[in-house]
Design a protein around this motif. Structure first.
Motif, PDB file in Angstrom:
ATOM      1  N   PRO A  79       0.840  -1.195   0.000  1.00  0.00           N
ATOM      2  CA  PRO A  79       0.000   0.000   0.000  1.00  0.00           C
ATOM      3  C   PRO A  79       0.877   1.249   0.000  1.00  0.00           C
ATOM      4  CG  PRO A  79       0.037  -1.005   2.177  1.00  0.00           C
ATOM      5  CD  PRO A  79       0.816  -1.903   1.266  1.00  0.00           C
ATOM      6  N   ALA A  80       0.615   2.134  -0.915  1.00  0.00           N
ATOM      7  CA  ALA A  80       1.359   3.398  -0.989  1.00  0.00           C
ATOM      8  C   ALA A  80       0.495   4.386  -1.756  1.00  0.00           C
ATOM      9  CB  ALA A  80       2.693   3.210  -1.696  1.00  0.00           C
ATOM     10  N   CYS A  81       0.653   5.640  -1.456  1.00  0.00           N
ATOM     11  CA  CYS A  81      -0.144   6.646  -2.157  1.00  0.00           C
ATOM     12  C   CYS A  81       0.434   6.865  -3.559  1.00  0.00           C
ATOM     13  CB  CYS A  81      -0.188   7.935  -1.345  1.00  0.00           C
ATOM     14  SG  CYS A  81       1.415   8.729  -1.219  1.00  0.00           S
ATOM     15  N   GLU A  82      -0.086   7.831  -4.259  1.00  0.00           N
ATOM     16  CA  GLU A  82       0.325   8.100  -5.635  1.00  0.00           C
ATOM     17  C   GLU A  82       1.730   8.677  -5.764  1.00  0.00           C
ATOM     18  OE1 GLU A  82      -1.389   7.342  -8.482  1.00  0.00           O
ATOM     19  OE2 GLU A  82      -2.682   6.263  -7.087  1.00  0.00           O
ATOM     20  N   ALA A  88       8.416   4.487  -3.329  1.00  0.00           N
ATOM     21  CA  ALA A  88       9.790   4.024  -3.145  1.00  0.00           C
ATOM     22  C   ALA A  88      10.065   3.749  -1.673  1.00  0.00           C
ATOM     23  CB  ALA A  88      10.771   5.058  -3.695  1.00  0.00           C
ATOM     24  N   LEU A  89       9.594   4.635  -0.809  1.00  0.00           N
ATOM     25  CA  LEU A  89       9.792   4.453   0.627  1.00  0.00           C
ATOM     26  C   LEU A  89       9.112   3.169   1.114  1.00  0.00           C
ATOM     27  CD1 LEU A  89      10.909   5.569   3.271  1.00  0.00           C
ATOM     28  CD2 LEU A  89       8.809   6.886   3.521  1.00  0.00           C
ATOM     29  N   ALA A  90       7.911   2.894   0.624  1.00  0.00           N
ATOM     30  CA  ALA A  90       7.209   1.663   1.008  1.00  0.00           C
ATOM     31  C   ALA A  90       8.003   0.432   0.571  1.00  0.00           C
ATOM     32  CB  ALA A  90       5.804   1.636   0.394  1.00  0.00           C
ATOM     33  N   ALA A  91       8.546   0.466  -0.641  1.00  0.00           N
ATOM     34  CA  ALA A  91       9.327  -0.677  -1.142  1.00  0.00           C
ATOM     35  C   ALA A  91      10.587  -0.885  -0.317  1.00  0.00           C
ATOM     36  CB  ALA A  91       9.674  -0.456  -2.612  1.00  0.00           C
ATOM     37  N   ILE A  92      11.329   0.173  -0.080  1.00  0.00           N
ATOM     38  CA  ILE A  92      12.580   0.066   0.679  1.00  0.00           C
ATOM     39  C   ILE A  92      12.302  -0.350   2.119  1.00  0.00           C
ATOM     40  CG2 ILE A  92      14.555   1.366   1.576  1.00  0.00           C
ATOM     41  CD1 ILE A  92      14.749   0.629  -1.387  1.00  0.00           C
ATOM     42  N   VAL A 112      12.045  -4.914  -7.471  1.00  0.00           N
ATOM     43  CA  VAL A 112      10.885  -4.074  -7.212  1.00  0.00           C
ATOM     44  C   VAL A 112      10.262  -3.784  -8.570  1.00  0.00           C
ATOM     45  CG1 VAL A 112      10.071  -1.834  -6.377  1.00  0.00           C
ATOM     46  CG2 VAL A 112      11.927  -3.019  -5.171  1.00  0.00           C
ATOM     47  N   ILE A 113       8.988  -4.066  -8.694  1.00  0.00           N
ATOM     48  CA  ILE A 113       8.279  -3.794  -9.947  1.00  0.00           C
ATOM     49  C   ILE A 113       7.396  -2.584  -9.708  1.00  0.00           C
ATOM     50  CG2 ILE A 113       6.641  -4.686 -11.637  1.00  0.00           C
ATOM     51  CD1 ILE A 113       7.614  -7.504 -10.810  1.00  0.00           C
ATOM     52  N   ALA A 114       7.557  -1.587 -10.567  1.00  0.00           N
ATOM     53  CA  ALA A 114       6.795  -0.353 -10.422  1.00  0.00           C
ATOM     54  C   ALA A 114       6.229   0.053 -11.774  1.00  0.00           C
ATOM     55  CB  ALA A 114       7.690   0.755  -9.874  1.00  0.00           C
ATOM     56  N   ARG A 123      14.294   7.566  -6.741  1.00  0.00           N
ATOM     57  CA  ARG A 123      13.876   7.791  -5.361  1.00  0.00           C
ATOM     58  C   ARG A 123      14.314   6.634  -4.463  1.00  0.00           C
ATOM     59  NH1 ARG A 123      10.475  10.572  -8.498  1.00  0.00           N
ATOM     60  NH2 ARG A 123       9.850  12.631  -7.794  1.00  0.00           N
ATOM     61  N   CYS A 124      14.222   5.400  -4.972  1.00  0.00           N
ATOM     62  CA  CYS A 124      14.696   4.248  -4.193  1.00  0.00           C
ATOM     63  C   CYS A 124      16.178   4.400  -3.882  1.00  0.00           C
ATOM     64  CB  CYS A 124      14.474   2.942  -4.957  1.00  0.00           C
ATOM     65  SG  CYS A 124      12.830   2.253  -4.798  1.00  0.00           S
ATOM     66  N   ARG A 125      16.954   4.816  -4.857  1.00  0.00           N
ATOM     67  CA  ARG A 125      18.394   4.978  -4.630  1.00  0.00           C
ATOM     68  C   ARG A 125      18.661   6.060  -3.585  1.00  0.00           C
ATOM     69  NH1 ARG A 125      22.280   2.742  -7.655  1.00  0.00           N
ATOM     70  NH2 ARG A 125      23.543   4.601  -7.412  1.00  0.00           N
ATOM     71  N   ARG A 126      17.934   7.170  -3.648  1.00  0.00           N
ATOM     72  CA  ARG A 126      18.124   8.237  -2.654  1.00  0.00           C
ATOM     73  C   ARG A 126      17.744   7.764  -1.252  1.00  0.00           C
ATOM     74  NH1 ARG A 126      14.881  12.717  -4.979  1.00  0.00           N
ATOM     75  NH2 ARG A 126      15.253  12.061  -7.070  1.00  0.00           N
ATOM     76  N   ILE A 127      16.619   7.068  -1.161  1.00  0.00           N
ATOM     77  CA  ILE A 127      16.179   6.566   0.141  1.00  0.00           C
ATOM     78  C   ILE A 127      17.177   5.541   0.670  1.00  0.00           C
ATOM     79  CG2 ILE A 127      14.388   5.201   1.303  1.00  0.00           C
ATOM     80  CD1 ILE A 127      12.384   6.650  -0.629  1.00  0.00           C
ATOM     81  N   GLN A 128      17.701   4.679  -0.198  1.00  0.00           N
ATOM     82  CA  GLN A 128      18.710   3.712   0.231  1.00  0.00           C
ATOM     83  C   GLN A 128      19.911   4.435   0.828  1.00  0.00           C
ATOM     84  OE1 GLN A 128      19.508   1.434  -3.322  1.00  0.00           O
ATOM     85  NE2 GLN A 128      18.558  -0.367  -2.425  1.00  0.00           N
TER      86      GLN A 128
END
Length: 153
Positions: A79-82, A88-92, A112-114, A123-128
């Motif tokens: 579950p994640a908003c738009e 990305a945060l939800a996936a990480i 991760v499939i998006a 965004r995933c890379r930045r959050i990582q």
């Protein structure tokens, strides 16, 4: 695909379809089949992907059925908003949770499939990178341990 179709006609060749998957769990293969099944123009429209013979007796979720009390080896839709950042945060966050359940975790083995990967990937890379600075223990790049340190400006 057209080239392959013409090749079989031009040379009277019989196609050999590779349909056994040697890596993914039964749950992942089932979801993949459900997603690709509507694509009627694909060459393997009559054949579903299957788990290889050597692993057919394993649980559909493999070792994760026991290891993960939340998803129990099933494919998840998080579950994640738009917002691509929140997605990305939800996936990480979920991958980080899973990494804590596996002593041999390897980030390079994750997928991760998006829908809009061009936005989510960066965004995933930045959050990582942000989380990596805060973690003590596992390195998000490959499972190696590291010490958290403060960067000098």
């Amino acid at each position: 695909m057209e080239f392959i179709r013409h090749f079989t006609e031009d040379y009277n060749a019989k196609p050999q379809f590779l349909v056994e998957n040697y890596r993914s769990s039964g749950n992942i293969i089932d979801v993949a089949n459900a997603i690709i099944q509507p694509a009627s123009e694909r060459m393997k429209a009559e054949q579903s992907i299957t788990i290889d013979r050597a692993r057919r007796r394993l649980p559909a979720g493999d070792a994760w059925e026991v290891r993960d009390p939340v998803a129990r080896g099933r494919v998840q839709v998080l579950p994640a908003c738009e917002s691509p950042t929140h997605q990305a945060l939800a996936a990480i966050t979920e991958l980080q949770r899973l990494s804590e359940l596996d002593a041999d975790w390897k980030w390079s083995h994750c997928a991760v499939i998006a829908r809009e990967w061009r936005y989510t990937y960066n965004r995933c890379r930045r959050i990582q990178k942000l989380r990596k600075r805060a973690l003590l223990g596992k390195d998000l790049r490959g499972g190696r341990t590291h010490k958290a340190r403060k960067r000098n400006p």
